[in-house]
Design a protein around this motif. Structure first.
Motif, short mmCIF file in Angstrom:
data_model
loop_
_atom_site.label_atom_id
_atom_site.label_comp_id
_atom_site.label_asym_id
_atom_site.label_seq_id
_atom_site.Cartn_x
_atom_site.Cartn_y
_atom_site.Cartn_z
N LYS A 196 0.83 -1.21 0.00
CA LYS A 196 0.00 0.00 0.00
C LYS A 196 0.87 1.26 0.00
CE LYS A 196 -4.20 -1.82 2.22
NZ LYS A 196 -5.12 -1.68 3.37
N LEU A 197 1.97 1.21 0.75
CA LEU A 197 2.89 2.34 0.74
C LEU A 197 3.44 2.57 -0.66
CD1 LEU A 197 5.02 1.84 3.99
CD2 LEU A 197 3.41 3.70 3.53
N ASP A 198 3.82 1.49 -1.31
CA ASP A 198 4.40 1.60 -2.66
C ASP A 198 3.40 2.20 -3.65
OD1 ASP A 198 6.77 0.52 -1.79
OD2 ASP A 198 6.32 -1.52 -2.46
N LEU A 199 2.11 2.02 -3.40
CA LEU A 199 1.09 2.52 -4.32
C LEU A 199 0.58 3.91 -3.96
CD1 LEU A 199 -1.04 -0.72 -4.90
CD2 LEU A 199 0.67 0.30 -6.42
N THR A 200 0.92 4.38 -2.76
CA THR A 200 0.42 5.71 -2.32
C THR A 200 1.55 6.72 -2.12
OG1 THR A 200 0.42 4.88 -0.03
CG2 THR A 200 -1.66 4.78 -1.25
N ILE A 201 2.49 6.41 -1.22
CA ILE A 201 3.58 7.34 -0.92
C ILE A 201 4.54 7.49 -2.10
CG2 ILE A 201 5.55 7.82 0.58
CD1 ILE A 201 2.94 8.08 2.04
N MET A 202 4.96 6.35 -2.65
CA MET A 202 6.00 6.37 -3.68
C MET A 202 5.63 7.16 -4.94
SD MET A 202 8.77 5.16 -2.55
CE MET A 202 9.58 5.25 -4.14
N PRO A 203 4.41 7.00 -5.49
CA PRO A 203 4.10 7.79 -6.69
C PRO A 203 4.16 9.29 -6.45
CG PRO A 203 2.55 5.98 -6.45
CD PRO A 203 3.36 6.02 -5.19
N LEU A 204 3.68 9.75 -5.29
CA LEU A 204 3.72 11.18 -5.01
C LEU A 204 5.16 11.67 -4.85
CD1 LEU A 204 0.72 11.57 -2.52
CD2 LEU A 204 0.93 12.64 -4.77
N LEU A 205 5.94 10.92 -4.07
CA LEU A 205 7.32 11.34 -3.84
C LEU A 205 8.15 11.28 -5.12
CD1 LEU A 205 9.10 12.30 -1.50
CD2 LEU A 205 9.88 9.95 -1.23
N THR A 206 7.91 10.25 -5.91
CA THR A 206 8.63 10.11 -7.17
C THR A 206 8.28 11.25 -8.12
OG1 THR A 206 8.68 7.71 -6.95
CG2 THR A 206 9.04 8.59 -9.14
N SER A 207 7.03 11.68 -8.12
CA SER A 207 6.63 12.79 -9.00
C SER A 207 7.35 14.08 -8.61
CB SER A 207 5.12 12.99 -8.95
OG SER A 207 4.68 13.49 -7.69
N VAL A 208 7.55 14.28 -7.31
CA VAL A 208 8.27 15.47 -6.84
C VAL A 208 9.70 15.45 -7.39
CG1 VAL A 208 9.16 16.68 -4.81
CG2 VAL A 208 6.87 15.69 -4.76
N GLN A 209 10.37 14.30 -7.25
CA GLN A 209 11.74 14.20 -7.72
C GLN A 209 11.83 14.29 -9.23
OE1 GLN A 209 14.64 13.92 -5.99
NE2 GLN A 209 13.53 14.21 -4.07
N PHE A 210 10.87 13.69 -9.91
CA PHE A 210 10.87 13.73 -11.37
C PHE A 210 10.81 15.16 -11.89
CE2 PHE A 210 8.73 13.73 -15.48
CZ PHE A 210 9.44 12.78 -16.18
N LEU A 211 9.89 15.95 -11.35
CA LEU A 211 9.74 17.33 -11.81
C LEU A 211 10.93 18.20 -11.38
CD1 LEU A 211 5.92 17.75 -11.13
CD2 LEU A 211 7.06 17.53 -13.35
N ALA A 212 11.51 17.89 -10.22
CA ALA A 212 12.70 18.64 -9.79
C ALA A 212 13.87 18.39 -10.72
CB ALA A 212 13.07 18.26 -8.35
N ASN A 213 14.04 17.14 -11.13
CA ASN A 213 15.14 16.82 -12.02
C ASN A 213 14.91 17.35 -13.43
OD1 ASN A 213 17.24 15.22 -10.55
ND2 ASN A 213 15.47 13.99 -10.00
#
Length: 500
Positions: A51-68
């Protein structure tokens, strides 16, 4: 990670009888926490982790993706007409490239250490909105000075998401961090690849529209997206397990499991900044060896962000073709980031992976410095990016695992990022001899050799430290220290063992 919580002994030495109430309480809490964590049903924990992988990770990954994406847009803008329209020479472009790093450098420590005080959703969401606004404002820039100011402000805003690994450690155990950390670190490679494709499309279809060169459209589009997405992060990203409300996703029982998992990663310390912990980190040789590894890698990776399209331009792929070819380089890096992360979590080894990647990178540097064939040089560029970009993730996870306790971990990550940004500036400055950038490549090759030597030295040092702890586990000093919690004394705790 081999880590045991000490248990109270009824026959401890007489000199240890007058314990403080704080030490006793910390010891009792550690015993309770360890007992509860061991009682978690593996199948239930697996469901919670999924559940963490499906909720926390997509949001956090999107932050890093846009920052990069924001970090790598300058290189694409350079081949899309930026230097031509603004009349920038190679030195001026190099000065412009380092401004985002200067912003990181100045705001790195507060941006990392205030994550609990501000709260992750407010800090990450607010940072996204801020850097999106500054990136969008670049379209109105008419001078080098205004460009440099806006890039500085973009870096300052982005520095407030550099506590992402600390945030991950609120939710994941030690042996889960590398793989999850790789997902958002891997976005640096994915963002670079996506940026190249998008910049190519913009240059083909929008160059000249509204009287703007393609580079202005690049900054406009890449600024608007994080502004909108920042509000999504602000609303939906939870702060921490103990502050999260029970929802339809996580039941009250699952929330308790999340809290226990967070305790197992030693994140129970308060959000108060402890100067003593900060000083102890700076006095630890282990920290400086890890910092040296991170700094050496950053010399190359920071330069690649801004200079990869120009480097490929010098290899024979001009303008939009250089942007497309950069996507290949970043795709290779992403594959190896994910591979190294999985191996690291499965084997609990990180130092040997860094050494192996350094050897591969050196092959790439030799190809770039000694061979003139364009295709062969592209392969060399792919090897360098694919070998060194995983090292960024490996060294930060290695650091986090060897500096347990919230105060020690946040301090060490903040300080190592400051050191890395200083060397990132060096990396951007030495790549100042287009089109082949031989000076920059030679410096990067030397730094890669240094990284390999430091990693080997650190492997040796950590083994010795573990052997020393084993030999001294029954000493008077160890028995005294065992009465304190890991949050209080960090890696000095007698039952803590270093990971290498």
């Amino acid at each position: 990670m081999e880590l045991q919580v000490p248990h109270q002994s009824s026959n401890r030495p007489e000199s240890l009888e007058p314990l403080s109430s704080n030490a006793s309480t910390a010891k009792e809490e550690n015993e309770i926490q360890e007992s509860e964590i061991q009682d978690i049903d593996p199948s239930v924990e697996r469901r919670v982790r999924w559940k963490l992988d499906l909720t926390i990770m997509p949001l956090l990954t999107s932050v890093q993706f846009l920052a990069n994406m924001a970090k790598s847009d300058l290189g694409n803008a350079e081949v899309a007409g930026l230097t031509e329209e603004m009349n920038l020479n190679s030195k001026e472009y190099s000065d412009l490239a380092i401004m985002i790093t200067v912003g990181y450098l100045i705001f790195q420590i507060p941006g990392t250490m205030l994550i609990k005080k501000i709260g992750p959703p407010y800090q990450f969401g607010g940072a996204m909105i801020a850097w999106g606004v500054f990136t969008t404002c670049v379209v109105a820039a008419k001078s080098l000075g205004s460009l440099m100011a806006l890039r500085f402000l973009t870096g300052a805003a982005e520095s407030f998401i550099h506590g992402s690994l600390i945030y991950l450690s609120f939710w994941y155990r030690y042996n889960e961090l590398a793989t999850r950390g790789a997902f958002f670190d891997g976005t640096a490679a994915l963002a670079g690849a996506f940026n190249g494709i998008m910049a190519h499309s913009i240059q083909v279809h929008l160059d000249g529209k509204n009287g703007w060169r393609a580079w202005r459209w690049i900054f406009l589009i890449e600024g608007c997206v994080p502004i909108a997405w920042g509000f999504v992060v602000f609303v939906f990203l939870p702060s921490s397990p103990d502050k999260m409300r029970s929802t339809s996703v996580f039941s009250p029982a699952e929330k308790e499991i999340l809290i226990q998992r967070s305790q197992s990663a030693h994140n129970t310390g308060s959000s108060k900044i402890r100067p003593k912990a900060m000083l102890e980190v700076l006095m630890d040789p282990t920290f400086w060896m890890l910092a040296g590894i991170d700094c050496g890698v950053h010399v190359t990776t920071a330069a690649l962000t801004n200079f990869l399209p120009p480097i490929l331009d010098g290899l024979g792929w001009e303008d939009e073709k250089a942007q497309l070819m950069s996507s290949i380089v970043y795709a290779c890096a992403f594959v190896n980031i994910m591979f190294c992360a999985r191996v690291a979590d499965k084997t609990n080894k990180r130092g040997i992976l860094i050494v192996a990647n350094c050897c591969v990178a050196l092959v790439g540097f030799v190809m770039l410095l000694a061979i003139t064939n364009d295709t062969t040089r592209l392969v060399g560029t792919c090897l360098i990016a694919a070998a060194l970009m995983p090292c960024l993730m490996l060294v930060i996870v290695w650091l986090a695992m060897n500096f347990p306790g919230y105060s020690y971990r946040t301090s060490s990550i903040a300080f190592i990022n400051v050191c890395a940004q200083l060397f990132g500036i060096l990396g951007n400055k030495v790549y100042a001899d287009p089109p082949y950038y031989r000076q920059g490549l030679a410096v990067s090759a030397g730094m890669t050799v240094m990284v390999g030597i430091l990693a080997i030295g650190l492997l040796w040092r950590l083994r010795l430290l573990n052997k020393k702890k084993d030999l001294e586990k029954d000493s008077q000093n160890s028995l005294e220290l065992s009465l304190l919690s890991i949050d209080e004394i960090g890696n000095k705790h007698p039952e803590f063992r270093y990971v290498y």
